[in-house]
Design a protein around this motif. Structure first.
Motif, PDB file in Angstrom:
ATOM      1  N   CYS A 129       2.457  -5.166   3.982  1.00 54.19           N
ATOM      2  CA  CYS A 129       3.269  -5.916   3.216  1.00 54.19           C
ATOM      3  C   CYS A 129       4.152  -6.824   4.118  1.00 54.19           C
ATOM      4  CB  CYS A 129       4.185  -5.160   2.432  1.00 54.19           C
ATOM      5  SG  CYS A 129       5.253  -4.174   3.479  1.00 54.19           S
ATOM      6  N   CYS A 162       2.575   1.248   6.814  1.00 53.77           N
ATOM      7  CA  CYS A 162       1.321   0.789   7.012  1.00 53.77           C
ATOM      8  C   CYS A 162       1.525  -0.910   7.530  1.00 53.77           C
ATOM      9  CB  CYS A 162       0.530   0.789   5.559  1.00 53.77           C
ATOM     10  SG  CYS A 162       0.861  -0.232   4.375  1.00 53.77           S
ATOM     11  N   GLY A 163       2.296  -1.416   7.151  1.00 59.78           N
ATOM     12  CA  GLY A 163       2.607  -2.903   7.640  1.00 59.78           C
ATOM     13  C   GLY A 163       1.571  -4.005   6.734  1.00 59.78           C
ATOM     14  N   ALA A 193       0.856  -1.104   0.007  1.00 56.84           N
ATOM     15  CA  ALA A 193       0.043   0.037   0.209  1.00 56.84           C
ATOM     16  C   ALA A 193       0.936   1.315   0.006  1.00 56.84           C
ATOM     17  CB  ALA A 193      -1.109  -0.030   1.143  1.00 56.84           C
ATOM     18  N   CYS A 194       1.563   1.606   1.271  1.00 51.86           N
ATOM     19  CA  CYS A 194       2.435   2.888   1.168  1.00 51.86           C
ATOM     20  C   CYS A 194       3.460   2.891   0.479  1.00 51.86           C
ATOM     21  CB  CYS A 194       2.280   3.080   2.643  1.00 51.86           C
ATOM     22  SG  CYS A 194       3.384   2.168   3.723  1.00 51.86           S
ATOM     23  N   CYS A 196       8.111  -4.146   1.413  1.00 49.06           N
ATOM     24  CA  CYS A 196       8.272  -2.954   0.361  1.00 49.06           C
ATOM     25  C   CYS A 196       9.703  -2.115   0.554  1.00 49.06           C
ATOM     26  CB  CYS A 196       7.246  -1.741   0.601  1.00 49.06           C
ATOM     27  SG  CYS A 196       7.161  -1.103   2.262  1.00 49.06           S
TER      28      CYS A 196
END
Ligand code: FAD
Ligand code: FES
Ligand code: FES
Lengths: 277, 160
Positions: B48, B45-46, B39-40, B60
């Motif tokens: 991944c 955001c966690g 996502a980020c 990421c």
């Protein structure tokens, strides 16, 4: 976003990394844990031509200990400190700090050396290592040298490290059993970068007292008056409060606004109170 | 391109990757392991989160090229794991997901918290989840599900 293209090399040892860095001056960047560099690459705020991966060099992962000091390699991760998988010179201060630094998944890869070399003003290790009077070992094409951890950072994302040098290890004097420390991090949520950060250390056996602020619009700010007051044997909270105000007054160059000044004062006093209680 | 040899969910994989490819993108696009979500892409955001050599990391913020020689475990690699089965069951019954985008990261983070004995209270679980963002649930049910799985798993996944 995705990173722009770059080359990737993984040298076998520190000497080879130094050669690669010197050969590509200005074009190459070291990759340690990547927990600051990868966000910069993904956001395309950095676009080096080549990354030199030093994350698995055994020399940077080494640790050592003698009666007076602990040496931690630059590649030691935040999680290794948190879990006490490496010797602790600080009577529990460093593991405590690590626990509140970012998130476990970040701590598993992020390193001491990367944090020091980056010199994010809001980072924990530069302030903590200044409070412990650590020494920073670096190596470059002209050989090895040792720098003081107290003034290693010279500004926001700026250090005394030359462009072609690598941080190899930190040499940290041991606190005695009689030493006490205090630590306060003010952040909007657990694990976020600090809005204010204070470390206080007193080791009466060595007549040692230090109070250091992080997230202070620049490199770690050593509060000299508060440190001196903390080193003494008769420590009066009112006198320490006045010393903190004097230090904040002398830091006019940091241009704290009224809110920041309140944050820094609160962080400093919380850390100091933990020491003298 | 950089040659890599990585163990993914127990099987050896040999591949050539572009240096800039993140481990997360390689898992999704190169290995079709789409349970890992991005996502980020800057670590906050966690979503991944995967295990590398047994420890959670941000997929990421790691290059696939840097994964050479390591062992990667994604959400698809936990099928027979008793602790993960307990977590999945608790998430299901406690309604701990809505869109599911954060769920694989939540599960792997929770698995690691329980394994390290860091899920002993709601407050400790919340601290451990600070790096995993959920935009749907409001977290209450996620925390409850993890607390339940932690209790159920005592003596199973704990204390490794
Ligand atoms: C979501 C998130 C939250 C975070 N929160 C915090 C926080 O609260 N506090 C905090 O302190 N940090 C935080 N961090 C940053 C984290 O601590 C990083 O690990 C650290 O700042 C950099 O270490 P690294 O090993 O990952 O370095 P890298 O990202 O690999 O490198 C950073 C920089 O240092 C250089 N470098 C790396 N190693 C060396 C070396 N040995 N010698 C010379 N130069 C070197 C690199 O070239 C690069 O320019 C956070 C990161 C993320 C993603
Ligand atoms: S996608 Fe990796 S942390 Fe958000
Ligand atoms: S369930 Fe939708 S983001 Fe968590």
């Amino acid at each position: 976003m995705k990173a722009a293209a770059f080359d990737y090399v993984r040298p076998r040892n520190v000497a080879a990394a130094v050669d690669l860095l010197a050969a590509d001056k200005g074009q190459a960047q070291l990759l340690a844990g990547g927990q600051s560099l990868l966000p910069l690459l993904n956001l395309r705020l950095a676009s080096p031509a080549r990354l030199i991966d030093i994350s698995r060099l055994p020399e940077l992962a080494m640790t050592d200990e003698d009666d007076a000091t602990v040496t931690l390699g630059a590649g030691v991760t935040h999680a290794m400190i948190e879990d006490r998988r490496v010797p602790d010179p600080s009577q529990g201060l460093m593991p405590h700090v690590a626990l509140g630094l970012a998130y476990r998944a970040v701590r598993n890869r992020g390193t001491l050396g990367g944090s020091l070399a980056l010199a994010d003003p809001a980072a924990e290790w530069p302030a903590v290592l200044a409070a412990l009077e650590a020494e920073i070992g670096v190596v470059g094409p002209n050989g090895r040298r040792r720098l003081s951890g107290t003034n290693f950072a010279t500004g926001i994302y700026a250090t005394r490290l030359a462009e072609d040098e690598i941080v190899t290890a930190l040499r940290i004097p041991k606190l005695s059993r009689a030493a006490r420390w205090g630590y306060a991090k003010l952040a909007r949520k657990a694990g976020a970068f600090a809005d204010a950060l204070a470390v206080a250390v007193a080791d009466p056996r060595r007549g040692y007292g230090r109070v250091v602020l992080g997230a202070a619009n620049g490199p770690p700010l050593v509060m000299t008056e508060a440190g001196r007051a903390l080193a003494g044997t008769r420590r009066d909270p009112e006198q320490l409060r006045r010393a903190v105000e004097t230090d904040l007054d002398s830091a006019a160059d940091r241009r704290f606004d009224a809110y920041q000044r309140r944050l820094h004062r609160a962080a400093a006093m919380r850390a100091i109170v933990q020491v003298i209680q | 391109m950089t040659a890599i040899r990585v163990i993914v969910n127990g099987a050896e994989v040999i591949d050539n990757v572009a240096p800039r490819t993140s481990l997360g993108d390689w898992l999704r696009e190169g290995r079709n392991l789409t349970g890992t979500h991005l996502a980020c892409e800057h670590g906050v955001c966690g979503a991944c989160t995967v295990l590398v050599d047994g420890e959670p990391i941000r997929a990421c913020l790691m290059l696939a090229a840097a994964g050479e020689g390591s062992e990667v475990r994604t959400i698809e690699g936990f099928d027979a794991d008793p602790l993960m089965m307990a977590l999945r069951d608790a998430f299901h019954r406690r309604h701990a997901l809505q869109c599911g985008f954060c769920t694989s990261g939540m599960l792997i983070t929770a698995w690691d918290l329980i394994r390290r004995g860091k899920a002993s209270s709601a407050a400790e679980i919340r601290r451990g989840l600070a790096g995993n963002i959920c935009r749907c649930t409001g977290y209450t049910n996620i925390v409850a599900a993890i607390a339940e799985a932690a209790t159920a798993a005592e003596g199973v996944g704990d204390g490794e």
